[in-house]
Design an enzyme around this catalytic site. Sequence first.
Site, PDB file in Angstrom:
ATOM      1  N   GLY A  74       0.782  -1.235   0.000  1.00  0.00           N
ATOM      2  CA  GLY A  74       0.000   0.000   0.000  1.00  0.00           C
ATOM      3  C   GLY A  74       0.811   1.280   0.000  1.00  0.00           C
ATOM      4  O   GLY A  74       0.362   2.299   0.535  1.00  0.00           O
ATOM      5  N   ASN A  76       1.367   3.088  -2.597  1.00  0.00           N
ATOM      6  CA  ASN A  76       0.586   4.031  -3.425  1.00  0.00           C
ATOM      7  C   ASN A  76      -0.584   4.603  -2.629  1.00  0.00           C
ATOM      8  O   ASN A  76      -0.897   5.782  -2.742  1.00  0.00           O
ATOM      9  CB  ASN A  76       0.105   3.353  -4.707  1.00  0.00           C
ATOM     10  CG  ASN A  76       1.177   3.354  -5.781  1.00  0.00           C
ATOM     11  OD1 ASN A  76       1.453   4.375  -6.395  1.00  0.00           O
ATOM     12  ND2 ASN A  76       1.812   2.200  -5.978  1.00  0.00           N
ATOM     13  N   ILE A 125     -11.067  -7.117 -12.162  1.00  0.00           N
ATOM     14  CA  ILE A 125     -12.332  -6.435 -11.856  1.00  0.00           C
ATOM     15  C   ILE A 125     -13.455  -7.114 -12.647  1.00  0.00           C
ATOM     16  O   ILE A 125     -13.357  -7.274 -13.864  1.00  0.00           O
ATOM     17  CB  ILE A 125     -12.236  -4.939 -12.236  1.00  0.00           C
ATOM     18  CG1 ILE A 125     -11.115  -4.262 -11.442  1.00  0.00           C
ATOM     19  CG2 ILE A 125     -13.555  -4.223 -11.995  1.00  0.00           C
ATOM     20  CD1 ILE A 125     -11.276  -4.316  -9.937  1.00  0.00           C
ATOM     21  N   ASN A 166      -6.414   2.862 -12.703  1.00  0.00           N
ATOM     22  CA  ASN A 166      -5.407   1.893 -12.255  1.00  0.00           C
ATOM     23  C   ASN A 166      -4.027   2.504 -12.424  1.00  0.00           C
ATOM     24  O   ASN A 166      -3.790   3.266 -13.352  1.00  0.00           O
ATOM     25  CB  ASN A 166      -5.532   0.633 -13.133  1.00  0.00           C
ATOM     26  CG  ASN A 166      -4.480  -0.426 -12.780  1.00  0.00           C
ATOM     27  OD1 ASN A 166      -4.308  -0.780 -11.612  1.00  0.00           O
ATOM     28  ND2 ASN A 166      -3.774  -0.935 -13.778  1.00  0.00           N
ATOM     29  N   HIS A 190      -0.174   1.420 -13.224  1.00  0.00           N
ATOM     30  CA  HIS A 190       0.601   0.293 -13.732  1.00  0.00           C
ATOM     31  C   HIS A 190       2.080   0.717 -13.801  1.00  0.00           C
ATOM     32  O   HIS A 190       2.377   1.813 -14.293  1.00  0.00           O
ATOM     33  CB  HIS A 190       0.105  -0.136 -15.117  1.00  0.00           C
ATOM     34  CG  HIS A 190       0.831  -1.347 -15.618  1.00  0.00           C
ATOM     35  ND1 HIS A 190       0.565  -2.619 -15.150  1.00  0.00           N
ATOM     36  CD2 HIS A 190       1.864  -1.472 -16.487  1.00  0.00           C
ATOM     37  CE1 HIS A 190       1.388  -3.476 -15.733  1.00  0.00           C
ATOM     38  NE2 HIS A 190       2.186  -2.797 -16.535  1.00  0.00           N
TER      39      HIS A 190
HETATM   40  C1  GAR Z   1       2.789  -0.968  -7.561  1.00  0.00           C
HETATM   41  O1  GAR Z   1       4.072  -0.930  -8.120  1.00  0.00           O
HETATM   42  C2  GAR Z   1       1.740  -0.953  -8.659  1.00  0.00           C
HETATM   43  O2  GAR Z   1       2.097  -0.161  -9.753  1.00  0.00           O
HETATM   44  C3  GAR Z   1       1.711  -2.404  -9.041  1.00  0.00           C
HETATM   45  O3  GAR Z   1       1.763  -3.078  -7.786  1.00  0.00           O
HETATM   46  C4  GAR Z   1       2.538  -2.306  -6.881  1.00  0.00           C
HETATM   47  C5  GAR Z   1       1.784  -2.145  -5.578  1.00  0.00           C
HETATM   48  O4  GAR Z   1       2.587  -1.570  -4.578  1.00  0.00           O
HETATM   49  N1  GAR Z   1       0.538  -2.721  -9.798  1.00  0.00           N
HETATM   50  C6  GAR Z   1       0.528  -3.592 -10.804  1.00  0.00           C
HETATM   51  O5  GAR Z   1       1.503  -4.222 -11.155  1.00  0.00           O
HETATM   52  C7  GAR Z   1      -0.817  -3.726 -11.527  1.00  0.00           C
HETATM   53  N2  GAR Z   1      -0.674  -4.426 -12.750  1.00  0.00           N
HETATM   54  P1  GAR Z   1       1.976  -0.879  -3.304  1.00  0.00           P
HETATM   55  O6  GAR Z   1       1.021  -1.872  -2.640  1.00  0.00           O
HETATM   56  O7  GAR Z   1       3.152  -0.582  -2.422  1.00  0.00           O
HETATM   57  O8  GAR Z   1       1.257   0.372  -3.734  1.00  0.00           O
END
Ligand code: GAR
Length: 202
Positions: free
Chosen positions: A12, A14, A94, A108, A110
């Site tokens: 988490g 982000n 989703i 989203n 990415h």
């Molecule tokens: C992030 O790097 C996000 O961009 C990626 O998962 C990570 C989550 O980190 N998402 C994907 O790869 C979606 N295809 P976080 O839980 O520390 O935010």
Amino acid sequence: MLRVGVMVSGGGTNLQAILDAVDKGQISNAVIAVVISNNPGAYALERARNHGIDAVAMSPKSYETREAFNEAFLAKVDAYELDLIVLAGFLVTIPEAMTKKYQGRIINIHPSLIPSFCGVGYYGLKVHEAALARGVKVTGATVHYVDSGMDTGPIILQKAVEVREGDTPERLQRRVMEEAEWVILPKAINMIANAKVREVQE
Ligand code: GAR
């Protein structure tokens, strides 16, 4: 006030960037109404609770069928009357009923410059492993609307990040987060909350 729900599966960071941006006023006209995770052990839920935000765990494993999970998930999201759903490292597909009902209201993050290194099988560290294996010199992150495809919806924001000599997937992942993800995700939410991307939504 835009009512925002954040969907998470892991650490988490982000989500934290979003919470910090709200606290600092870098995101205005928005309130984080709920954080939902498919993973009851996700640290992201702890971050939400620490902020006094509803933290909901819903694992597909606790339901007899995927359809039952999808229905319960949609009902939960509906109950919060959300204007915007933010997928911040959410590793669950989703349900189509949700992408239809919330068309133009799901975004989203990415960790690559779409259309590179995206689609089925590209998530988390795998994205950075693939970028390094291909030998790209520039990578980055993308915020996009979610449609019924995988990473195919309209792009809202992108930010490039340089690949450096000696990068490991972990180092690159961290730099992409710090320099791109934690910047453009809060920025995109603020743009939507203040109706600065209306033309893309329609
Ligand atoms: C992030 O790097 C996000 O961009 C990626 O998962 C990570 C989550 O980190 N998402 C994907 O790869 C979606 N295809 P976080 O839980 O520390 O935010």
